[in-house]
Design a protein around this motif. Structure first.
Motif, PDB file in Angstrom:
ATOM      1  N   LEU A 164      27.948  38.728  60.561  1.00  8.18           N
ATOM      2  CA  LEU A 164      27.688  37.996  59.313  1.00  8.18           C
ATOM      3  C   LEU A 164      27.833  38.889  58.073  1.00  8.18           C
ATOM      4  N   PRO A 165      27.263  40.108  58.045  1.00  3.91           N
ATOM      5  CA  PRO A 165      27.470  40.975  56.871  1.00  3.91           C
ATOM      6  C   PRO A 165      28.938  41.301  56.612  1.00  3.91           C
ATOM      7  N   ILE A 166      29.711  41.526  57.685  1.00  2.31           N
ATOM      8  CA  ILE A 166      31.147  41.808  57.511  1.00  2.31           C
ATOM      9  C   ILE A 166      31.867  40.562  57.007  1.00  2.31           C
ATOM     10  N   PHE A 167      31.503  39.411  57.535  1.00  8.45           N
ATOM     11  CA  PHE A 167      32.070  38.139  57.073  1.00  8.45           C
ATOM     12  C   PHE A 167      31.775  37.938  55.584  1.00  8.45           C
ATOM     13  N   ALA A 168      30.561  38.325  55.170  1.00  6.61           N
ATOM     14  CA  ALA A 168      30.171  38.210  53.756  1.00  6.61           C
ATOM     15  C   ALA A 168      31.047  39.100  52.878  1.00  6.61           C
ATOM     16  N   LEU A 169      31.370  40.303  53.360  1.00  9.39           N
ATOM     17  CA  LEU A 169      32.232  41.217  52.598  1.00  9.39           C
ATOM     18  C   LEU A 169      33.642  40.659  52.459  1.00  9.39           C
ATOM     19  N   ILE A 170      34.150  40.076  53.539  1.00  6.43           N
ATOM     20  CA  ILE A 170      35.508  39.515  53.516  1.00  6.43           C
ATOM     21  C   ILE A 170      35.590  38.343  52.531  1.00  6.43           C
ATOM     22  N   LEU A 171      34.605  37.448  52.592  1.00  9.53           N
ATOM     23  CA  LEU A 171      34.608  36.302  51.675  1.00  9.53           C
ATOM     24  C   LEU A 171      34.419  36.747  50.225  1.00  9.53           C
ATOM     25  N   ALA A 172      33.624  37.792  50.020  1.00  8.83           N
ATOM     26  CA  ALA A 172      33.436  38.311  48.665  1.00  8.83           C
ATOM     27  C   ALA A 172      34.761  38.839  48.113  1.00  8.83           C
ATOM     28  N   PHE A 173      35.517  39.553  48.946  1.00  7.53           N
ATOM     29  CA  PHE A 173      36.831  40.057  48.527  1.00  7.53           C
ATOM     30  C   PHE A 173      37.752  38.904  48.159  1.00  7.53           C
ATOM     31  N   ILE A 174      37.761  37.853  48.981  1.00  4.35           N
ATOM     32  CA  ILE A 174      38.621  36.694  48.725  1.00  4.35           C
ATOM     33  C   ILE A 174      38.219  36.007  47.423  1.00  4.35           C
ATOM     34  N   ALA A 175      36.902  35.881  47.189  1.00  2.00           N
ATOM     35  CA  ALA A 175      36.422  35.256  45.953  1.00  2.00           C
ATOM     36  C   ALA A 175      36.843  36.075  44.737  1.00  2.00           C
ATOM     37  N   GLY A 176      36.731  37.409  44.834  1.00  2.00           N
ATOM     38  CA  GLY A 176      37.154  38.269  43.734  1.00  2.00           C
ATOM     39  C   GLY A 176      38.647  38.169  43.493  1.00  2.00           C
ATOM     40  N   ALA A 177      39.425  38.103  44.569  1.00  2.00           N
ATOM     41  CA  ALA A 177      40.877  37.959  44.433  1.00  2.00           C
ATOM     42  C   ALA A 177      41.232  36.647  43.739  1.00  2.00           C
ATOM     43  N   ALA A 178      40.472  35.588  44.048  1.00  2.00           N
ATOM     44  CA  ALA A 178      40.701  34.288  43.398  1.00  2.00           C
ATOM     45  C   ALA A 178      40.406  34.376  41.903  1.00  2.00           C
ATOM     46  N   ALA A 179      39.344  35.102  41.546  1.00  2.00           N
ATOM     47  CA  ALA A 179      39.021  35.296  40.125  1.00  2.00           C
ATOM     48  C   ALA A 179      40.139  36.079  39.440  1.00  2.00           C
ATOM     49  N   GLY A 180      40.668  37.104  40.126  1.00  2.00           N
ATOM     50  CA  GLY A 180      41.785  37.862  39.571  1.00  2.00           C
ATOM     51  C   GLY A 180      43.028  37.011  39.396  1.00  2.00           C
ATOM     52  N   LEU A 181      43.250  36.098  40.331  1.00  2.00           N
ATOM     53  CA  LEU A 181      44.399  35.197  40.233  1.00  2.00           C
ATOM     54  C   LEU A 181      44.309  34.327  38.986  1.00  2.00           C
ATOM     55  N   VAL A 182      43.093  33.854  38.683  1.00  2.00           N
ATOM     56  CA  VAL A 182      42.894  33.025  37.476  1.00  2.00           C
ATOM     57  C   VAL A 182      43.263  33.822  36.231  1.00  2.00           C
ATOM     58  N   SER A 183      42.764  35.072  36.143  1.00  2.00           N
ATOM     59  CA  SER A 183      43.105  35.913  34.986  1.00  2.00           C
ATOM     60  C   SER A 183      44.610  36.177  34.935  1.00  2.00           C
ATOM     61  N   GLY A 184      45.200  36.394  36.114  1.00  4.43           N
ATOM     62  CA  GLY A 184      46.644  36.630  36.164  1.00  4.43           C
ATOM     63  C   GLY A 184      47.440  35.442  35.674  1.00  4.43           C
ATOM     64  N   ILE A 185      47.034  34.243  36.057  1.00  4.34           N
ATOM     65  CA  ILE A 185      47.737  33.026  35.608  1.00  4.34           C
ATOM     66  C   ILE A 185      47.574  32.842  34.105  1.00  4.34           C
ATOM     67  N   LEU A 186      46.357  33.064  33.604  1.00  6.57           N
ATOM     68  CA  LEU A 186      46.124  32.931  32.164  1.00  6.57           C
ATOM     69  C   LEU A 186      47.016  33.890  31.377  1.00  6.57           C
ATOM     70  N   HIS A 187      47.165  35.110  31.916  1.00  4.18           N
ATOM     71  CA  HIS A 187      47.935  36.133  31.203  1.00  4.18           C
ATOM     72  C   HIS A 187      49.439  35.931  31.344  1.00  4.18           C
ATOM     73  N   THR A 188      49.907  35.639  32.557  1.00  5.22           N
ATOM     74  CA  THR A 188      51.353  35.596  32.804  1.00  5.22           C
ATOM     75  C   THR A 188      51.970  34.230  32.529  1.00  5.22           C
ATOM     76  N   LYS A 189      51.310  33.173  32.915  1.00  2.00           N
ATOM     77  CA  LYS A 189      51.884  31.838  32.780  1.00  2.00           C
ATOM     78  C   LYS A 189      51.537  31.171  31.447  1.00  2.00           C
ATOM     79  N   LEU A 190      50.296  31.368  30.981  1.00  2.00           N
ATOM     80  CA  LEU A 190      49.890  30.763  29.716  1.00  2.00           C
ATOM     81  C   LEU A 190      50.054  31.719  28.545  1.00  2.00           C
ATOM     82  N   LYS A 191      50.513  32.941  28.833  1.00  2.00           N
ATOM     83  CA  LYS A 191      50.828  33.946  27.803  1.00  2.00           C
ATOM     84  C   LYS A 191      49.630  34.307  26.929  1.00  2.00           C
ATOM     85  N   ILE A 192      48.440  34.255  27.515  1.00  2.00           N
ATOM     86  CA  ILE A 192      47.239  34.689  26.809  1.00  2.00           C
ATOM     87  C   ILE A 192      47.148  36.205  26.940  1.00  2.00           C
ATOM     88  N   PRO A 193      46.881  36.932  25.850  1.00  3.45           N
ATOM     89  CA  PRO A 193      46.773  38.398  25.954  1.00  3.45           C
ATOM     90  C   PRO A 193      45.793  38.810  27.058  1.00  3.45           C
TER      91      PRO A 193
END
Length: 315
Positions: free
Chosen positions: A76-105
């Motif tokens: 369970l603790p290892i599963f929690a770490l994996i899901l946390a990484f995935i959640a952080g990657a999803a947050a990074g994807l949102v920032s990436g889309i805002l910056h690259t696709k919507l051309k927000i600085p």
């Protein structure tokens, strides 16, 4: 002497966990040449996701997952770490889309995502903080090997950091990894060579914030609680670790740079631990963090000034 050894061991244990945050900041700040403030939202996001998983009752999980997650206390603790990484990657994807696709600085994209994540983290946690007392964590499992808390943190920290650095080193040797590095080095040249720089930036954002969220998930397991406001000032911690590492060693290969960042994070925690020994109010630690960063950033200029010959000297 024993006093310094205790501080060094404590700083090493904390520095290893915080070094994952510093490595995440390094990926955007140095590899992509982007100042990403998503850090202050993705760090508590990782902690929130991990905390909710660790305190969740086993019988509330989907029936297909129950046999796996309850097969061993470490799963369970290892599963929690994996899901946390995935959640952080999803947050990074949102920032990436805002910056690259919507051309927000990039700076504004990070601020927007960070602001939105505060509400999302609050929804995930359902409270300003979550206690993990009594819950099985990756460190409590390590302590069952007969080692104390600090040693267990160093042991787990070394393993996780080695895995992350190893995987990142392998990734940056691949075609996509080399394209990501090229995008940060020279975006115009990369585009001229047919590299989809928007995709490379999004990959960098995802890896960066995944590592940052992983650091948040590890630290809440070490501290035995998750806090909604734990992300405040984390970008300064990451930058300070990077700058300390670069003051120590410059122009090194990628693997060496990431290892020196780990050393930089440990030295940073050591400096803060020494400051606390002078009865400094813990609320002033953020100020000292900022001052350490100023000193580290200005050190190359100071060294350069000191090497200049004095005016009026012989030619």
């Amino acid at each position: 002497m024993i006093f310094l050894i205790d501080i060094l061991l404590s700083s090493t244990s904390q520095g290893l966990l915080w070094s994952l945050l510093a490595i995440g900041v390094f990926l955007t700040y140095r590899i992509l040449d982007i100042a990403d403030l998503t850090t202050e939202g993705s760090f508590p996001l990782g902690g929130a996701v991990a905390a909710v998983i660790l305190v969740k009752e086993p019988d509330t999980w989907p029936s297909a997952l129950q046999p796996i997650l309850t097969s061993h206390p470490l799963v369970l603790p290892i599963f929690a770490l994996i899901l946390a990484f995935i959640a952080g990657a999803a947050a990074g994807l949102v920032s990436g889309i805002l910056h690259t696709k919507l051309k927000i600085p990039a700076l504004l994209a990070g601020i927007i995502t960070m602001t939105g994540l505060y509400s999302i983290n609050s929804r995930i946690m359902g409270a300003p903080n979550i206690s993990l007392l009594g819950a099985e964590t990756i460190f409590s499992q390590a302590q069952k090997l007969g080692i104390d808390k600090v040693t267990s943190v160093i042991f787990v920290g070394l393993i996780v950091v080695a895995i992350v650095i190893g995987l990142l080193t392998l990734f940056f040797k691949t075609e996509i990894g080399l394209a990501t590095r090229a995008t940060g080095d020279n975006i115009e040249m990369s585009q001229a060579n047919g590299i989809n720089t928007d995709s490379m930036k999004m990959i960098g954002y995802m890896l960066s914030n995944g590592c940052i969220a992983l650091a948040g998930a590890l630290l809440i397991q070490n501290n035995n609680f998750a806090d909604l406001n734990s992300g405040i000032g984390t970008i300064v911690i990451g930058l300070a670790s990077i700058i300390i590492a670069e003051v120590l060693l410059r122009n090194r290969p990628l693997l060496s740079r990431m290892i020196t960042i780990v050393v930089g994070a440990i030295l940073y925690r050591f400096i803060l631990a020494l400051v606390l020994e002078f009865n400094v109010d813990p609320t002033d630690l953020k100020l000292f963090s900022a001052l350490i960063l100023v000193v580290c950033l200005s050190s190359p200029l100071i060294q350069k000034k000191m090497k200049l010959p004095k005016k009026g000297g012989t030619r």
